[in-house]
Design a protein around this motif. Structure first.
Motif, PDB file in Angstrom:
ATOM      1  N   MET A  11      10.170  50.072  33.649  1.00 49.78           N
ATOM      2  CA  MET A  11      10.892  50.675  32.780  1.00 49.78           C
ATOM      3  C   MET A  11      11.922  49.364  32.033  1.00 49.78           C
ATOM      4  SD  MET A  11      12.662  53.678  31.329  1.00 49.78           S
ATOM      5  CE  MET A  11      14.282  54.059  30.712  1.00 49.78           C
ATOM      6  N   ILE A  12      12.597  48.714  32.928  1.00 48.62           N
ATOM      7  CA  ILE A  12      13.403  47.687  32.439  1.00 48.62           C
ATOM      8  C   ILE A  12      12.620  46.404  31.853  1.00 48.62           C
ATOM      9  CG2 ILE A  12      14.739  45.825  33.520  1.00 48.62           C
ATOM     10  CD1 ILE A  12      15.891  47.823  35.278  1.00 48.62           C
ATOM     11  N   TYR A  13      11.598  46.331  32.286  1.00 55.56           N
ATOM     12  CA  TYR A  13      10.617  45.228  31.750  1.00 55.56           C
ATOM     13  C   TYR A  13      10.389  45.748  30.440  1.00 55.56           C
ATOM     14  CZ  TYR A  13       6.291  42.658  30.469  1.00 55.56           C
ATOM     15  OH  TYR A  13       5.420  41.881  30.075  1.00 55.56           O
ATOM     16  N   ASN A  14      10.153  46.992  30.250  1.00 55.70           N
ATOM     17  CA  ASN A  14       9.583  47.734  28.861  1.00 55.70           C
ATOM     18  C   ASN A  14      10.819  47.547  27.760  1.00 55.70           C
ATOM     19  OD1 ASN A  14       6.902  48.951  28.395  1.00 55.70           O
ATOM     20  ND2 ASN A  14       7.188  49.437  30.196  1.00 55.70           N
ATOM     21  N   LEU A  15      11.800  47.788  28.276  1.00 54.06           N
ATOM     22  CA  LEU A  15      13.350  47.766  27.457  1.00 54.06           C
ATOM     23  C   LEU A  15      13.947  46.541  27.206  1.00 54.06           C
ATOM     24  CD1 LEU A  15      15.600  50.456  29.267  1.00 54.06           C
ATOM     25  CD2 LEU A  15      14.755  50.399  26.897  1.00 54.06           C
ATOM     26  N   ARG A  62      -2.152  65.826  38.784  1.00 49.35           N
ATOM     27  CA  ARG A  62      -1.475  65.339  37.601  1.00 49.35           C
ATOM     28  C   ARG A  62      -0.297  65.062  37.817  1.00 49.35           C
ATOM     29  NH1 ARG A  62      -2.240  69.705  34.014  1.00 49.35           N
ATOM     30  NH2 ARG A  62      -4.388  69.196  33.766  1.00 49.35           N
ATOM     31  N   ASN A  63       0.354  65.924  38.536  1.00 50.04           N
ATOM     32  CA  ASN A  63       2.053  65.663  38.888  1.00 50.04           C
ATOM     33  C   ASN A  63       2.123  64.308  39.508  1.00 50.04           C
ATOM     34  OD1 ASN A  63       3.040  67.908  37.587  1.00 50.04           O
ATOM     35  ND2 ASN A  63       3.098  69.240  39.475  1.00 50.04           N
ATOM     36  N   LEU A  64       1.346  64.237  40.729  1.00 47.62           N
ATOM     37  CA  LEU A  64       1.502  63.022  41.580  1.00 47.62           C
ATOM     38  C   LEU A  64       1.296  61.707  40.789  1.00 47.62           C
ATOM     39  CD1 LEU A  64       0.168  64.039  45.078  1.00 47.62           C
ATOM     40  CD2 LEU A  64       2.671  63.338  44.670  1.00 47.62           C
ATOM     41  N   MET A  65       0.312  61.860  39.892  1.00 55.47           N
ATOM     42  CA  MET A  65      -0.017  60.627  39.068  1.00 55.47           C
ATOM     43  C   MET A  65       1.376  60.254  38.073  1.00 55.47           C
ATOM     44  SD  MET A  65      -3.810  60.870  37.912  1.00 55.47           S
ATOM     45  CE  MET A  65      -5.123  60.474  39.010  1.00 55.47           C
ATOM     46  N   GLU A  66       1.991  61.281  37.699  1.00 56.89           N
ATOM     47  CA  GLU A  66       2.975  61.151  36.711  1.00 56.89           C
ATOM     48  C   GLU A  66       4.312  60.568  37.592  1.00 56.89           C
ATOM     49  OE1 GLU A  66       3.200  63.728  33.186  1.00 56.89           O
ATOM     50  OE2 GLU A  66       5.170  63.774  33.943  1.00 56.89           O
ATOM     51  N   GLN A  67       4.593  61.467  38.564  1.00 55.50           N
ATOM     52  CA  GLN A  67       5.466  60.963  39.350  1.00 55.50           C
ATOM     53  C   GLN A  67       5.631  59.584  39.860  1.00 55.50           C
ATOM     54  OE1 GLN A  67       6.541  63.622  42.762  1.00 55.50           O
ATOM     55  NE2 GLN A  67       6.619  65.046  41.228  1.00 55.50           N
ATOM     56  N   SER A  68       4.596  59.210  40.214  1.00 53.63           N
ATOM     57  CA  SER A  68       4.430  57.748  41.045  1.00 53.63           C
ATOM     58  C   SER A  68       4.302  56.757  39.994  1.00 53.63           C
ATOM     59  CB  SER A  68       3.241  57.772  41.785  1.00 53.63           C
ATOM     60  OG  SER A  68       2.001  57.699  41.116  1.00 53.63           O
ATOM     61  N   THR A  69       4.154  56.873  38.728  1.00 52.51           N
ATOM     62  CA  THR A  69       4.006  55.821  37.822  1.00 52.51           C
ATOM     63  C   THR A  69       5.344  56.044  36.593  1.00 52.51           C
ATOM     64  OG1 THR A  69       2.526  57.313  36.463  1.00 52.51           O
ATOM     65  CG2 THR A  69       1.728  55.456  37.882  1.00 52.51           C
ATOM     66  N   GLN A 105       6.781  55.031  27.251  1.00 49.72           N
ATOM     67  CA  GLN A 105       5.422  55.242  27.861  1.00 49.72           C
ATOM     68  C   GLN A 105       5.578  55.321  29.284  1.00 49.72           C
ATOM     69  OE1 GLN A 105       3.698  51.611  26.883  1.00 49.72           O
ATOM     70  NE2 GLN A 105       3.348  52.123  24.591  1.00 49.72           N
ATOM     71  N   VAL A 106       6.877  54.787  29.864  1.00 49.52           N
ATOM     72  CA  VAL A 106       6.952  54.910  31.367  1.00 49.52           C
ATOM     73  C   VAL A 106       7.902  55.789  31.920  1.00 49.52           C
ATOM     74  CG1 VAL A 106       6.126  52.777  31.895  1.00 49.52           C
ATOM     75  CG2 VAL A 106       8.393  52.903  31.173  1.00 49.52           C
ATOM     76  N   THR A 107       8.673  56.722  30.831  1.00 49.56           N
ATOM     77  CA  THR A 107       9.558  57.606  31.411  1.00 49.56           C
ATOM     78  C   THR A 107       9.447  58.726  30.562  1.00 49.56           C
ATOM     79  OG1 THR A 107      11.947  57.940  31.659  1.00 49.56           O
ATOM     80  CG2 THR A 107      11.421  56.634  29.642  1.00 49.56           C
ATOM     81  N   SER A 150       8.147  51.774  38.988  1.00 49.09           N
ATOM     82  CA  SER A 150       8.419  52.519  37.668  1.00 49.09           C
ATOM     83  C   SER A 150       9.600  51.975  37.067  1.00 49.09           C
ATOM     84  CB  SER A 150       8.428  53.843  37.898  1.00 49.09           C
ATOM     85  OG  SER A 150       9.110  54.348  38.632  1.00 49.09           O
ATOM     86  N   ALA A 151      10.717  51.923  37.849  1.00 53.72           N
ATOM     87  CA  ALA A 151      11.930  51.255  37.482  1.00 53.72           C
ATOM     88  C   ALA A 151      11.736  50.026  36.987  1.00 53.72           C
ATOM     89  CB  ALA A 151      13.063  51.472  38.593  1.00 53.72           C
ATOM     90  N   LYS A 152      10.942  49.164  37.552  1.00 52.63           N
ATOM     91  CA  LYS A 152      10.770  47.783  37.364  1.00 52.63           C
ATOM     92  C   LYS A 152      10.189  47.849  35.756  1.00 52.63           C
ATOM     93  CE  LYS A 152      10.757  46.165  41.794  1.00 52.63           C
ATOM     94  NZ  LYS A 152       9.884  45.978  42.982  1.00 52.63           N
TER      95      LYS A 152
END
Lengths: 98, 206
Positions: free
Chosen positions: B108-112, B14-21, B152-154, B104-106
């Motif tokens: 995040m920016i796309y979503n914002l 669970r942690n790795l799935m969250e951290q990596s996305t 959704q991504v942070t 994930s940064a990309k």
């Protein structure tokens, strides 16, 4: 009880392999550097587990160049996705069984 | 294969799935700074409106220099906020030992970006139609929508902040005469409060 642990996949018993699969099933292509950072393991350790997963054809490898630097990325194969799903279900069943 | 190990395995997964996305480098401190910039910005705008030179400028030169002044304040607040958020996130990414400019940064920016750019263009159109009075509530609402999208991504707390921003925006729409105060509350006070919550929940551990 035996039927419950039947699906526990030996290939995923190791934490590093489990970690690699967890990352790959929720991402598309992930490069070596990112895997190493997320898992916090040594090069030798990571390389040997990647090789084991590759041998089982659970992951696919893509080699490319970014500028002049070689860059290796990985993604989960259909077989790998299926095996990992079954493994997680088995883990859950095992826990429910208690 | 005992139960303890299976349980630990599942939490590793669970942690790795969250951290990596998910974009976990969001810094609580940047929320506090952005809130302070917004408060300074709105205080400056209010001071300008109530100053003597405001009326003289209006009668002598019309609205254009006033728009330019407000535009400069807004641009100043926005660029300071973006620079601060960028630098503090980069610092946190280094602390967490994850790459900063990752997928994930990309994401995040796309979503914002989509709701924010729409809100910006919409505000421009409000100026075009001489309806500047609606800009504070409109920016609050679009910003709230952007946060809900980005949640959704942070860190998930952002979603509730988004809802509060939308609510503030809607109330500001009702009480248009106070809308600068609502704007200061939404972008200033709420950011500072949320920044502190996120700082204590995520940053201190890092």
């Amino acid at each position: 009880m035996k039927s419950k642990i039947e699906n526990i996949n030996k290939a995923f018993e190791n934490r590093v392999r489990l970690g690699i699969m967890s990352i790959l099933v929720v991402n598309e292509w992930v490069d070596y550097k990112q895997l190493k950072k997320l898992l916090d393991v040594t090069d030798g350790n990571l390389a040997s587990h990647i090789a084991a997963l590759e041998k089982k054809e659970y992951i696919e490898i893509r080699k490319s160049f970014i500028g002049k630097k070689p860059n290796t990325s990985y993604r989960v194969s259909q077989t790998g996705k299926k095996a990992f799903g079954e493994h997680i279900n088995a883990l859950e069943n095992l826990l429910k069984g208690l | 294969m005992d139960n303890l190990k299976s349980q630990e395995d599942l939490s590793v997964i669970r942690n790795l799935m969250e951290q990596s996305t998910k974009f976990m480098s969001l810094s609580g401190l940047s929320g506090v700074f952005i809130g302070i910039y917004a408060l300074i910005g709105s205080a400056t705008a209010l001071w300008y409106i109530n100053s003597d030179s405001f009326l003289t400028t209006y009668f002598e030169k019309g609205l254009t220099p006033i728009y330019i002044t407000f535009g400069c304040i807004a641009f100043g607040v926005l660029s300071l906020s973006l620079i601060t958020a960028f630098m503090l996130s980069k610092r946190k990414a280094k602390k967490l030992q994850v790459g900063f400019w990752n997928k994930s940064a990309k994401l995040m920016i796309y979503n914002l970006a989509i709701p924010l750019i729409t809100g910006g263009l919409f505000s421009g159109l409000l100026i075009y139609h001489n309806a500047e009075i609606f800009i504070p509530p409109v920016t609050l609402i679009f910003y709230g929508l952007a946060l809900i999208q980005a949640s959704q991504v942070t860190v998930k707390e952002i979603k509730f902040l988004g809802l509060l921003e939308i609510l503030t925006g809607l109330i500001a729409f009702i009480k248009l005469e106070y809308d600068i105060y609502f704007w200061a509350f939404g972008f200033g006070i709420l950011h500072i409060l949320y920044g502190i919550i996120i700082y204590y929940k995520y940053d201190r551990k890092a």
